[in-house]
Structure formats: C-alpha cells, structure tokens
Design a protein around this motif. Sequence first.
Motif, PDB file in Angstrom:
ATOM      1  N   LEU A 214       0.829  -1.202   0.000  1.00 46.45           N
ATOM      2  CA  LEU A 214       0.000   0.000   0.000  1.00 46.45           C
ATOM      3  C   LEU A 214       0.864   1.252   0.000  1.00 46.45           C
ATOM      4  O   LEU A 214       0.568   2.235  -0.693  1.00 46.45           O
ATOM      5  CB  LEU A 214      -0.924  -0.004   1.214  1.00 46.45           C
ATOM      6  CG  LEU A 214      -2.106  -0.974   1.175  1.00 46.45           C
ATOM      7  CD1 LEU A 214      -2.689  -1.166   2.567  1.00 46.45           C
ATOM      8  CD2 LEU A 214      -3.185  -0.460   0.217  1.00 46.45           C
ATOM      9  N   HIS A 215       1.935   1.219   0.787  1.00 50.02           N
ATOM     10  CA  HIS A 215       2.853   2.368   0.831  1.00 50.02           C
ATOM     11  C   HIS A 215       3.541   2.586  -0.510  1.00 50.02           C
ATOM     12  O   HIS A 215       3.589   3.716  -1.021  1.00 50.02           O
ATOM     13  CB  HIS A 215       3.890   2.142   1.929  1.00 50.02           C
ATOM     14  CG  HIS A 215       5.052   3.095   1.875  1.00 50.02           C
ATOM     15  ND1 HIS A 215       4.932   4.436   2.164  1.00 50.02           N
ATOM     16  CD2 HIS A 215       6.358   2.894   1.533  1.00 50.02           C
ATOM     17  CE1 HIS A 215       6.106   5.024   2.018  1.00 50.02           C
ATOM     18  NE2 HIS A 215       6.984   4.123   1.635  1.00 50.02           N
ATOM     19  N   MET A 216       4.051   1.514  -1.116  1.00 48.64           N
ATOM     20  CA  MET A 216       4.845   1.638  -2.339  1.00 48.64           C
ATOM     21  C   MET A 216       4.016   2.046  -3.549  1.00 48.64           C
ATOM     22  O   MET A 216       4.570   2.456  -4.567  1.00 48.64           O
ATOM     23  CB  MET A 216       5.565   0.320  -2.629  1.00 48.64           C
ATOM     24  CG  MET A 216       6.675  -0.008  -1.632  1.00 48.64           C
ATOM     25  SD  MET A 216       7.908   1.315  -1.487  1.00 48.64           S
ATOM     26  CE  MET A 216       8.572   1.341  -3.163  1.00 48.64           C
ATOM     27  N   THR A 217       2.696   1.942  -3.458  1.00 51.76           N
ATOM     28  CA  THR A 217       1.845   2.374  -4.564  1.00 51.76           C
ATOM     29  C   THR A 217       1.141   3.697  -4.261  1.00 51.76           C
ATOM     30  O   THR A 217       0.270   4.119  -5.024  1.00 51.76           O
ATOM     31  CB  THR A 217       0.787   1.299  -4.879  1.00 51.76           C
ATOM     32  OG1 THR A 217       0.054   0.989  -3.692  1.00 51.76           O
ATOM     33  CG2 THR A 217       1.436   0.030  -5.399  1.00 51.76           C
ATOM     34  N   SER A 218       1.511   4.344  -3.158  1.00 50.63           N
ATOM     35  CA  SER A 218       0.839   5.576  -2.754  1.00 50.63           C
ATOM     36  C   SER A 218       1.633   6.807  -3.192  1.00 50.63           C
ATOM     37  O   SER A 218       2.742   6.708  -3.708  1.00 50.63           O
ATOM     38  CB  SER A 218       0.669   5.606  -1.230  1.00 50.63           C
ATOM     39  OG  SER A 218       1.921   5.858  -0.591  1.00 50.63           O
ATOM     40  N   LYS A 219       1.051   7.973  -2.951  1.00 53.16           N
ATOM     41  CA  LYS A 219       1.742   9.232  -3.248  1.00 53.16           C
ATOM     42  C   LYS A 219       2.966   9.428  -2.367  1.00 53.16           C
ATOM     43  O   LYS A 219       3.833  10.246  -2.673  1.00 53.16           O
ATOM     44  CB  LYS A 219       0.783  10.405  -3.043  1.00 53.16           C
ATOM     45  CG  LYS A 219      -0.393  10.431  -4.004  1.00 53.16           C
ATOM     46  CD  LYS A 219      -1.325  11.588  -3.695  1.00 53.16           C
ATOM     47  CE  LYS A 219      -2.522  11.613  -4.631  1.00 53.16           C
ATOM     48  NZ  LYS A 219      -3.467  12.722  -4.312  1.00 53.16           N
ATOM     49  N   HIS A 220       3.038   8.697  -1.270  1.00 48.94           N
ATOM     50  CA  HIS A 220       4.170   8.795  -0.338  1.00 48.94           C
ATOM     51  C   HIS A 220       5.204   7.694  -0.563  1.00 48.94           C
ATOM     52  O   HIS A 220       6.023   7.419   0.322  1.00 48.94           O
ATOM     53  CB  HIS A 220       3.665   8.734   1.111  1.00 48.94           C
ATOM     54  CG  HIS A 220       3.068  10.012   1.600  1.00 48.94           C
ATOM     55  ND1 HIS A 220       2.600  10.192   2.890  1.00 48.94           N
ATOM     56  CD2 HIS A 220       2.866  11.204   0.976  1.00 48.94           C
ATOM     57  CE1 HIS A 220       2.135  11.432   3.035  1.00 48.94           C
ATOM     58  NE2 HIS A 220       2.285  12.049   1.887  1.00 48.94           N
ATOM     59  N   ALA A 221       5.180   7.067  -1.728  1.00 51.70           N
ATOM     60  CA  ALA A 221       6.074   5.929  -1.979  1.00 51.70           C
ATOM     61  C   ALA A 221       7.545   6.287  -1.823  1.00 51.70           C
ATOM     62  O   ALA A 221       8.357   5.447  -1.407  1.00 51.70           O
ATOM     63  CB  ALA A 221       5.818   5.365  -3.374  1.00 51.70           C
ATOM     64  N   SER A 222       7.900   7.521  -2.135  1.00 52.81           N
ATOM     65  CA  SER A 222       9.308   7.933  -2.027  1.00 52.81           C
ATOM     66  C   SER A 222       9.692   8.289  -0.593  1.00 52.81           C
ATOM     67  O   SER A 222      10.868   8.500  -0.289  1.00 52.81           O
ATOM     68  CB  SER A 222       9.576   9.138  -2.933  1.00 52.81           C
ATOM     69  OG  SER A 222       8.753  10.237  -2.571  1.00 52.81           O
ATOM     70  N   GLY A 223       8.714   8.335   0.313  1.00 52.10           N
ATOM     71  CA  GLY A 223       8.987   8.651   1.711  1.00 52.10           C
ATOM     72  C   GLY A 223       9.228   7.405   2.536  1.00 52.10           C
ATOM     73  O   GLY A 223       9.179   6.280   2.039  1.00 52.10           O
ATOM     74  N   PRO A 224       9.487   7.573   3.829  1.00 54.06           N
ATOM     75  CA  PRO A 224       9.814   6.417   4.686  1.00 54.06           C
ATOM     76  C   PRO A 224       8.593   5.573   5.028  1.00 54.06           C
ATOM     77  O   PRO A 224       7.469   6.076   5.090  1.00 54.06           O
ATOM     78  CB  PRO A 224      10.393   7.078   5.945  1.00 54.06           C
ATOM     79  CG  PRO A 224       9.735   8.425   5.991  1.00 54.06           C
ATOM     80  CD  PRO A 224       9.578   8.860   4.558  1.00 54.06           C
ATOM     81  N   PHE A 225       8.835   4.295   5.261  1.00 51.31           N
ATOM     82  CA  PHE A 225       7.832   3.386   5.820  1.00 51.31           C
ATOM     83  C   PHE A 225       8.291   3.063   7.225  1.00 51.31           C
ATOM     84  O   PHE A 225       9.313   2.411   7.424  1.00 51.31           O
ATOM     85  CB  PHE A 225       7.724   2.117   4.976  1.00 51.31           C
ATOM     86  CG  PHE A 225       6.728   1.109   5.512  1.00 51.31           C
ATOM     87  CD1 PHE A 225       5.395   1.159   5.137  1.00 51.31           C
ATOM     88  CD2 PHE A 225       7.135   0.110   6.398  1.00 51.31           C
ATOM     89  CE1 PHE A 225       4.477   0.238   5.629  1.00 51.31           C
ATOM     90  CE2 PHE A 225       6.231  -0.814   6.899  1.00 51.31           C
ATOM     91  CZ  PHE A 225       4.897  -0.751   6.511  1.00 51.31           C
ATOM     92  N   VAL A 226       7.553   3.527   8.215  1.00 48.26           N
ATOM     93  CA  VAL A 226       7.945   3.396   9.616  1.00 48.26           C
ATOM     94  C   VAL A 226       6.953   2.461  10.309  1.00 48.26           C
ATOM     95  O   VAL A 226       5.745   2.725  10.324  1.00 48.26           O
ATOM     96  CB  VAL A 226       7.966   4.766  10.327  1.00 48.26           C
ATOM     97  CG1 VAL A 226       8.360   4.598  11.782  1.00 48.26           C
ATOM     98  CG2 VAL A 226       8.920   5.716   9.618  1.00 48.26           C
ATOM     99  N   ALA A 227       7.456   1.374  10.872  1.00 51.56           N
ATOM    100  CA  ALA A 227       6.600   0.380  11.532  1.00 51.56           C
ATOM    101  C   ALA A 227       6.783   0.433  13.042  1.00 51.56           C
ATOM    102  O   ALA A 227       7.905   0.513  13.539  1.00 51.56           O
ATOM    103  CB  ALA A 227       6.914  -1.019  11.004  1.00 51.56           C
TER     104      ALA A 227
END
Length: 466
Positions: free
Chosen positions: A195-208
């Motif tokens: 979901l993150h990698m296909t969103s408008k924020h794909a170039s931003g961090p994924f923080v879990a």
Amino acid sequence: MATRDLVGAACGSPVPGRRAAWTGISLAFAALGRVFVSLDRNFRVLHASSVLDTLVGEGAVEAAIGRPMEELLGADLFGEAGALRLALQNGQRREGWRAMLQSDTHGAQLVSVTAAPLIHGDSDVCDPNAEYVVVMRPASEEINQAETTAFMGIVARSPAMIRVIDLIHVLRDSLVTCLLTGASGTGKEVVARALHMTSKHASGPFVAVNCGALPADLLESELFGHVKGAFTGAIRDRLGRFEEATNGTLFLDEVGDLPMPLQVKLLRVLQEQTFQRVGGNGTVTTNARIIAATNRDLTKQVADGEFREDLYYRLRVVPIHIEKLAHRREDIELLARYFLAKVGVRQGRTLRFSPDAFKALLQYPWPGNVRELQNCVEYAVAVCQRQTILPEDLPSELTRQTVEPTTAHLRGEEPRQSFVDGAPPTEAAQIRTALEEQHWNRGQAAKALGMSRTTLWRKMREYQLG
C-alpha cells in the motif's frame, strides 16, 4: 527498428542461421499475439519481438534493448531477490505469472509472463549470450485464478489474495487510512508495504511500530517523541515515529493493544493531523499516512469497552482482511517454491520439493500461516542433504499426522491415513471424478484436489487413469 534488425543486434554477428532462427521464433510467437524476449546472464534485454510495440506502444522495442528486465516487469519478479529471477537462476521454468509491464510513455499494462532458461545444446544457432527467454501476452481484465500474481512482495493465486491485490491497485496514489485484519503471520506488513509503495508517499519512509511490544509510557514517547526533561532519562529532545514518517507511511501493528489514553491521542492525530510531544507544549503537524493492523476482533473490543468506537471507525476507512493460509491453499505450493528459491540462492543451492513433500505441505493446517511456512522451508533447506526435499526433511509437526495403524488400534483409536506412505482406497475414484468435472483439464483438477499437477500426473499413471 524492425524485428529483423533487432534479431541481428541480439545475435551479435550476421550469422544467417542465427538471424533466421530468431526471426522465425519471433514471427511464430507474433502469430499467437505473444511478445518474445531474450535476456543475457545479467537479465538485460538482448532481443524483443515487434509485438511489444503493439502491446505497449511504438518505440517500446527499441527502448527495451539493453535495459534490465526489472525495469520492464518490476523488481518483484526480476530484481535481485525477484521470484522469477531466482527461479530462472535455479534452472526452473515458470508459467502464467502476472505482472505490470512498465512503459515510460504509455503507462503500465497487465501481462501474463512465462519464462525459462534457454537450452543451447550443441548448436550455435542461438546467440551464445542469451541465457533466458521470456514470453508475454496481454492479460484479460478478468483475473484467471489458475495464474500467479507477483505484486509488491505479494505472491499469490488464491481468489482471496487476488482481491487484496486488486484493492491495492484501486487505492494506488491514495493516502486513505486502512485497517488490516487477520491472524498473526498472514502477511499484514507485506500488504502494508505494498500500500505504501503504490501511494503518493512511496518515495517517503515506511515506519513500523508494534503497539503491543512496549509499555504505555514508553510507547507514547515512541510514537509522539518527547522534549528534554520530560521524564527521568530524557536528556535530549527526541523525534517520535509520527515525525519520522513525515511524507511517508506509519504502520501501527497490533493497534488493538493500544492503551486507552493513547487511543485518545491517536484519534486526535487522525482528526486534526496534529499532536504534542511528551512534556512539550508546542503543536506538531504530521502528514504521515496511517495504516493499522491487528489480529484481534476490534468489534468485540469495542463492545467490551476496550477500544474506542470513534477510533475504530477512523482507522477502518478501508478495511482489508488477510485470510489464513489454511483458507487459501492455492497459495501454499506457490509460496513454498518462492521461499525455496530465495533460500536456495542465498545458500548457493538448487533444491526442489518431492511430490510427497508437497503433499505434506498441502495437508498441514498451517496455524502459524505464511510465517510458519517460511520457517518450514528454511528448516528443510538446512537439514536436507540432497537436491530433493523429502517429507523426512520437513519439521516433525508436518509428518506427525501419520499414525501407524497397529499402534492406533492398540490405543482404541481410528487409524489415520498416512499422507506419505499410502493412498486412500477411494483416491482413484476421487481423482477420476475431479478430472471428469473439470473436463479432464489436469491443471483445474489438480487445483480442485488440492495437489500439484506433478502429483496428479504421477497418480494418474499409478491408477492408470486417462
């Protein structure tokens, strides 16, 4: 550039036989509406047939030559750890995988992909630099469940997971809040990353953040940060995960474990996109997208007063449920092959499962879901001393389902059927019935029976069917 010229470029020299061979192959696949591509050992395109221009747009063939295949079909298939790349490196063929064919000028197209290592034999007709061949065709808009989809780390063919992948496609470029539900080990974080990698924020961090892994006081600081002096040991200001996820995605795993006071603070963030650090007075603004996940029944927690109803609905804008692996058995063999290829490449080994080992995998209920399957494959690779993984190489819980008839009889139990050593007396009839119901389509019959096509073929010969 004409197909003839591309063939010459792929051959590397004007050998008439070599040129004729590539031209003939390209024309044959073109007649079937297929794109034919050859790759070198580094998975770069050597040759692409003219149907690629028809499928994607004029100039696609010329643009493809020399490019890494992962730029065309994505890193999930052809990146360093891509499922198809690993299979090809292990000398294996893969058929009917779905992927998005990328184009700089014409967008992306859904295609069905078949790939195999190129066998040269003693002839020099084919380009000696060509190591692999890939055949692509347009995929119909209606998903064919007999085929495989590899998308953003999700490898599946079950209807349940195809629906999840379809929904991720629908939410492409969206920042809507999602709530992922499902048992532990089903792959909720993998879906969240997709979901993150296909969103408008794909170039931003994924923080879990695992909301159940820390006490309430530490979790508040973890999420929202703190200022110097906020509590004993707070010797400097510290950014929280919300700020770290700026222009990206914050994944709140096990959100059902969130203490009530933090539920209130999270609700404010979702409503107003603002919060305060622990011990601070200033207001901090966040634009992080929120994806939450839980293995709990939040509706029951709401009814029991353990989870705020207003927060539940704020998180559940788009609900996505991930089924247990036992409920999507079509994915078991596929995932097992995928994990085996990954582990094999990492350890420099080429391994495969025996039909009986696959049968044991398919019969096991997988209470630990995909995570347990991955661990099972890791174990099997570690203990297997051959190239073929047998049932005895699997963890004991997978083969414990077999009870010796004499022992069972002495205990007054009904003897359970061995999944490895014998076949039920009615199995031949069951197989014949499945074949007749599927009009003798072996692929569909194998799927209905919950076994691989290889196992079905072996049993058909054993029972002299067909």
